[in-house]
Design a protein around this motif. Structure first.
Motif, PDB file in Angstrom:
ATOM      1  N   LEU A  74       0.834  -1.195   0.000  1.00  0.00           N
ATOM      2  CA  LEU A  74       0.000   0.000   0.000  1.00  0.00           C
ATOM      3  C   LEU A  74       0.877   1.255   0.000  1.00  0.00           C
ATOM      4  N   ALA A  75       1.955   1.228   0.772  1.00  0.00           N
ATOM      5  CA  ALA A  75       2.876   2.363   0.805  1.00  0.00           C
ATOM      6  C   ALA A  75       3.562   2.539  -0.549  1.00  0.00           C
ATOM      7  N   GLU A  78       1.029   4.191  -2.851  1.00  0.00           N
ATOM      8  CA  GLU A  78       0.900   5.613  -2.561  1.00  0.00           C
ATOM      9  C   GLU A  78       2.095   6.392  -3.106  1.00  0.00           C
ATOM     10  N   ASP A  79       3.281   5.789  -3.033  1.00  0.00           N
ATOM     11  CA  ASP A  79       4.481   6.435  -3.559  1.00  0.00           C
ATOM     12  C   ASP A  79       4.407   6.569  -5.078  1.00  0.00           C
ATOM     13  N   GLU A  82       2.069   9.430  -5.892  1.00  0.00           N
ATOM     14  CA  GLU A  82       2.712  10.721  -5.615  1.00  0.00           C
ATOM     15  C   GLU A  82       3.683  11.094  -6.738  1.00  0.00           C
ATOM     16  N   ARG A 142      -8.351  -0.578  -3.883  1.00  0.00           N
ATOM     17  CA  ARG A 142      -7.739   0.673  -3.430  1.00  0.00           C
ATOM     18  C   ARG A 142      -6.881   1.279  -4.537  1.00  0.00           C
ATOM     19  N   GLN A 143      -6.164   0.419  -5.257  1.00  0.00           N
ATOM     20  CA  GLN A 143      -5.307   0.874  -6.341  1.00  0.00           C
ATOM     21  C   GLN A 143      -6.109   1.604  -7.412  1.00  0.00           C
ATOM     22  N   ALA A 146      -7.836   4.835  -6.272  1.00  0.00           N
ATOM     23  CA  ALA A 146      -6.877   5.939  -6.178  1.00  0.00           C
ATOM     24  C   ALA A 146      -6.580   6.520  -7.555  1.00  0.00           C
TER      25      ALA A 146
END
Length: 224
Positions: A74-75, A78-79, A82, A142-143, A146
């Protein structure tokens, strides 16, 4: 986490990086190490030992910051988002016209794809892992949630206050764009037909604009 990359694991939140700059830097280094392992060797390479070695940290340190594979993935996700956001913000000029922004966003997306081939493959592997692993299906959702939220904001950025209708339309259009881009990525990486990809990109721009125009027309209040 376990060294077996195929073993299902329950989702668990990552531990906070802490208040110190060193803690934040260590967490970022672990995420970078996981992404490098995923890009270079796929899910089979995503073991705690390889991630720790790539990040230059001890195994105990890795387990302190991330106590499940899913929390680390998950991190990583998110990276990745970003990184995309920073790239697009630098490339996409402000425009109040969502139809104009659609073409700019799609072409910027494709330039980013061409520059980041290994990242695109890693994202696909991340999706497949989540779909195949019991208990990790939420990560695939979630992917894509997002990605859709991200592109939906880009489409209507600059038009002022975004209404509930615009939010709904933006998500529908973003999902449509992703269908096309995902297909073009796999086809282009497999066949290396760049001219076909450019033709497909042109067609996707036209089709997405038409879809946006139709949704806006359906949402517009009728006179009478």
């Amino acid at each position: 986490m376990d060294d077996d990359p195929t073993e299902p694991q329950a989702a668990a939140p990552s531990r906070p990086a802490g208040a110190t700059r060193k803690g934040a830097e260590t967490r970022a280094r672990i995420i970078k190490g996981a992404l490098e392992a995923l890009e270079n060797g796929g899910m089979e390479a995503l073991t705690t030992r390889k991630i720790a070695a790539s990040a230059g940290v001890q195994l105990a340190t890795l387990h302190y910051y991330f106590d499940s594979k899913e929390s680390l993935l998950l991190a990583v996700l998110e990276d990745l988002i970003e990184d995309m956001a920073a790239t697009y913000q630098a490339e996409i000029p402000s425009s109040p016209d969502p139809e104009e922004r659609i073409e700019t966003v799609i072409r910027s997306m494709w330039r980013y794809v061409q520059r980041t081939r290994n990242k695109q493959i890693a994202q696909t592997e991340l999706t497949l892992y989540a779909l195949r692993t019991q208990g990790a299906e939420w990560l695939a959702k979630r992917q894509y949630d997002a990605y859709i939220d991200f592109y939906a904001r880009l489409i209507f950025d600059g038009v002022g206050e975004i209404s509930e209708n615009h939010q709904r339309i933006g998500k529908a259009v973003a999902g449509f764009m992703l269908i096309g881009i995902d297909g073009l990525i796999l086809q282009n990486f497999a066949l290396h037909h760049n001219e076909d990809a450019e033709d497909g990109l042109d067609a996707l721009v036209v089709a997405t604009r038409d879809y946006l125009h139709r949704l806006l027309a359906q949402a517009a209040p009728t006179a009478g």
